[in-house]
Scaffold this active site. Structure first.
Site, PDB file in Angstrom:
ATOM      1  N   GLU A   1      47.144 112.263  69.177  1.00  0.00           N
ATOM      2  CA  GLU A   1      47.907 112.927  70.239  1.00  0.00           C
ATOM      3  C   GLU A   1      48.792 111.941  71.001  1.00  0.00           C
ATOM      4  OE1 GLU A   1      47.226 116.217  70.859  1.00  0.00           O
ATOM      5  OE2 GLU A   1      45.117 116.583  70.376  1.00  0.00           O
TER       6      GLU A   1
ATOM      7  N   HIS B   1      37.966 109.798  69.426  1.00  0.00           N
ATOM      8  CA  HIS B   1      37.921 110.818  68.387  1.00  0.00           C
ATOM      9  C   HIS B   1      36.525 110.780  67.813  1.00  0.00           C
ATOM     10  CE1 HIS B   1      38.696 113.046  64.722  1.00  0.00           C
ATOM     11  NE2 HIS B   1      39.774 113.488  65.305  1.00  0.00           N
TER      12      HIS B   1
END
Lengths: 372, 372
Positions: free
Chosen positions: B308, B255
């Protein structure tokens, strides 16, 4: 953390070879290095689109192939047609465009943006714009004609009659002039969507959504509305002085990037003389007075006429109803949007800027509902 | 005037916001001052949506009013139903959402973004998704139930029966966790569109298009697919080392903002342990191996599990089909998108960055007949 520049003004958000707005010198350069004023007398919209997509102007056989590919892609698929017919005839045309393009491009699995898709999307815009107009008028939709060029077919589908060559020429020139313009808000929206690895239709739908705003594509209509309110050259000074006293903004003036006269506005101003002589007279006087007032108010600012001002006069002369102005702008700019998306694929990196926190100090404990 | 080009605008402040803050250094996500861990399992999605829109938590009567307003706007317009039914049943549900949200929100004249419009849009997402899911399964649509909360009603419309309180709670927590996340690509898209003074629906439609991309919201289904390929915990190390040699990307890791474990992933991981033990057993092993391999490759990088990864296990336990993972993400994030649009509209300046021209120097175009 870095400094905050509201509106990302002056922040470089992409490298591009699709177009360059040289604001200091009042130049707009299209891909390949061509100045807009050099292209306009030489190319049709299809050639300009080819240039933005490929980086080179087409030769005759390449242009024929593109024209043919576009002519066969003018029909709506079943879902798009169903969607179009389901919408109220009085729907804002940009909303029709946003929705029908979305339905036309709905697909089963994610596909990478491609040139063929860019051509197909560009080809279908006049069909949707024409249908939105016809339905808005309570008239039957006109089918596209493969023997007409892009600009002529657009007029054909709006009006259902063979367009006059001089009107076709006006529309075609307008489409060439507006096809791309650096990293404007709608193009930037398209590039942000593309940066997530999304599909071309999603990028174009996002760009339509951004173009709709009155601070962007909606400005052409706003300029025309202002000219309608002014009414005549004789009334321009009185109207503008009063509007200025009410702190009303003049539509069609000012641009973030140009520090001199917008080269597109210059071309359109010249075209407007013959395209719409009466409106041109009002507009010319309006421009003169507006620039004088703006200069008095802010002598330090380079307040120049923008493209929307003169585009509104030329489109009027071309017989485009003002409610359709923004959709015709989109019909041109879709070539640039798709060129930018295709360009961005070469080095795709998600556009995810930072934000500056201006909220309450973190760590506040939430109260139970009954105690609020 | 222009600063140097930073790809992806990484670290460039594009907005000031009081809606949410991603404190990547400390692994904190803050909504309007509240740390996500304090909200996740205690607040309903409705309360958090109110928080994002209004800047404070609602009291009982405000919450009741919001719940009623949401319940009253769960039905689709006739045009939206026709559009939805015109799309082929194998269409990607994200494309369905993009198209039907667009038609559901069409206007006759440009409206300003407002909280009521945000409520109406948020209310419509589950109805669109459930109706399409039922159609795909050859089943009749289920009418929404006004007596159910947002999460419960979504599951009821999908399945035609009420879900257990545990499952409803899990979906609610998921929706709360995903409701906002700083200046991510879809939220930024929404703000770029809003900055042109376009309407709320246009911003949301653009944001859906951005969320669809696999580098953004399109990843959770890919997590499940990768876990299916790995098959068992025992096979994880061998499969993953082998996959790495083939340059296969591990889904659900990395990320741009977090330098430590994503606080949402932590909560979702614990939910997976309780609700989806089979997934949990495999996923924790895969996570361990993935982090090990990524660390070996780039010891300097803070590679961590992203939201996710464990989202996939929670959504699977809730019983949502894979194709509905990203659209369910959108159903949460619409709260944040609309809050950001309202904030942008309140302090607007058009988002129009610069680009750096990397094309050729100006030159003259050659007429068509002379091009080779």
């Amino acid at each position: 953390m870095a400094e905050f520049s509201p509106g990302l003004e002056g922040v470089v958000a992409a490298e591009t070879a699709v177009s360059e707005v040289d604001g200091a010198n009042g130049r707009l350069i299209y891909r390949g290095g061509y100045l807009i004023e050099d292209l306009v007398p030489v190319v049709s919209f299809e050639e300009a689109a080819y240039l933005l997509w490929h980086g080179e102007l087409p030769n005759e056989s390449q242009l024929d192939a593109l024209r043919e590919q576009m002519a066969t892609a003018r029909t709506l698929n079943k879902s798009a047609r169903g969607t179009l017919m389901a919408m109220d005839a009085a729907t804002e045309p940009m909303d029709v465009l946003r929705t029908v393009v979305s339905a036309q491009g709905a697909s089963k699995s994610l596909t990478k943006p491609s040139l063929d898709e860019a051509i197909a999307l560009t080809a279908v815009f006049p069909t949707i714009v024409g249908a939105a107009r016809r339905r808005g008028q309570g008239k039957a939709i006109v089918e596209p004609r493969a023997d007409l060029g892009h600009a002529a077919n657009l007029l054909w589908m709006m009006h259902g009659e063979e367009p006059a060559p001089e009107k076709v020429h006006l529309v075609d020139t307008y489409l060439v002039l507006l096809a791309d313009h650096g990293l404007n808000a709608s193009t930037f929206a398209a590039r942000v969507v593309a940066s997530t690895g999304s599909d071309l239709t999603s990028c174009v739908v996002g760009a339509i959504a951004a173009l709709k705003g009155p601070a962007h594509g909606g400005a052409t209509l706003a300029a025309r509305n202002m000219l309608d309110k002014i009414g005549s050259a004789e009334d321009a000074e009185k109207w503008l002085r009063e509007a200025h006293a009410r702190h009303e903004r003049f539509s069609g003036f000012g641009h973030r990037v140009y520090r001199t006269y917008d080269p597109r506005a210059k071309i359109l101003r010249e075209m407007a003389k013959t395209a719409a002589p009466d409106l041109h007279r009002t507009a010319a006087r309006t421009e003169e007075v507006a620039l004088a007032i703006l200069h008095e108010a802010h002598p330090e600012r380079p307040n120049a006429t923008n493209v929307d001002f003169w585009a509104s006069v030329v489109l009027t002369g071309a017989g485009i109803p003002k409610e359709l102005f923004t959709t015709v702008f989109a019909t041109s700019r879709v070539s640039g949007w798709t060129a930018h998306v295709l360009e961005s694929l070469a080095d795709l990196r998600i556009i995810r800027p930072a934000s500056r926190w201006v909220g309450p100090e973190p760590g506040k404990k939430p109260l139970q509902l009954t105690k609020r | 005037m222009s600063s140097g080009y930073v790809p992806g605008l990484e670290g460039i402040v594009a907005s000031q916001t009081a809606i949410s803050m991603v404190d990547g250094e400390n692994g904190r996500l803050v909504y309007q001052g509240y740390v996500i861990a304090d909200l996740a399992e205690q607040m309903s999605f409705e309360e958090v949506a109110f928080l994002l829109w209004e800047g404070r938590l609602p009291n009982r009567s405000e919450l009741d009013a919001l719940s009623l307003e949401l319940a009253n706007h769960r039905t689709l317009t006739q045009a939206a139903n026709i559009t939805l039914d015109a799309l082929p049943t194998d269409t990607d549900p994200m494309d369905v959402l993009r198209s039907v949200v667009s038609v559901q929100g069409v206007e006759h004249r440009l409206g300003k973004p407002s909280v009521p419009l945000a409520i109406h849009a948020t209310a419509s997402f589950p109805t669109i998704l459930a109706r399409f899911h039922r159609r795909q399964s050859g089943l009749d649509p289920i009418q929404p139930r006004a007596d159910l909360g947002h999460a419960a009603n979504y599951l009821y419309m999908m399945n035609g029966k009420e879900s257990s309180p545990e499952v409803v709670r899990a979906l609610n927590t998921y929706l709360v966790l995903l409701a906002d996340h700083g200046m991510n690509a879809s939220t930024f898209t929404a703000r770029v569109i809003a900055s042109t003074e376009s309407d709320l629906i246009s911003s949301l439609v653009g944001a859906i298009g951005a969320l669809k991309g696999p580098a953004h919201g399109g990843a959770p289904a890919a997590v499940i697919e990768q876990l299916e390929l790995i098959g068992t915990a025992d096979n994880a190390e061998r499969w993953m080392r082998d996959a790495r040699k083939r340059k296969v990307k591990f889904m659900g890791f990395g990320h741009r903002v977090y330098r430590v474990y994503d606080p949402r992933a932590k909560i979702l991981k614990e939910m997976c342990r309780r609700m989806n033990p089979k997934f949990y057993e495999l996923a924790t092993k895969v996570e361990e191996v993935a982090l090990q391999i990524l660390h070996e490759e780039h010891p300097e990088r803070p590679q961590s599990t992203n939201v996710e990864f464990y989202s996939a296990g929670v959504l699977q336990a809730i019983g949502l089909p894979k194709g509905y993972f990203t659209p369910t993400f959108a159903s949460a994030r619409v709260a944040g998108w609309s809050a950001h649009v309202l904030e942008q509209a309140a302090h607007n300046r058009i988002i129009r960055p610069q680009s750096e021209y990397i094309g050729p120097e100006p030159r003259k175009p050659i007429p068509l007949a002379e091009r080779v």
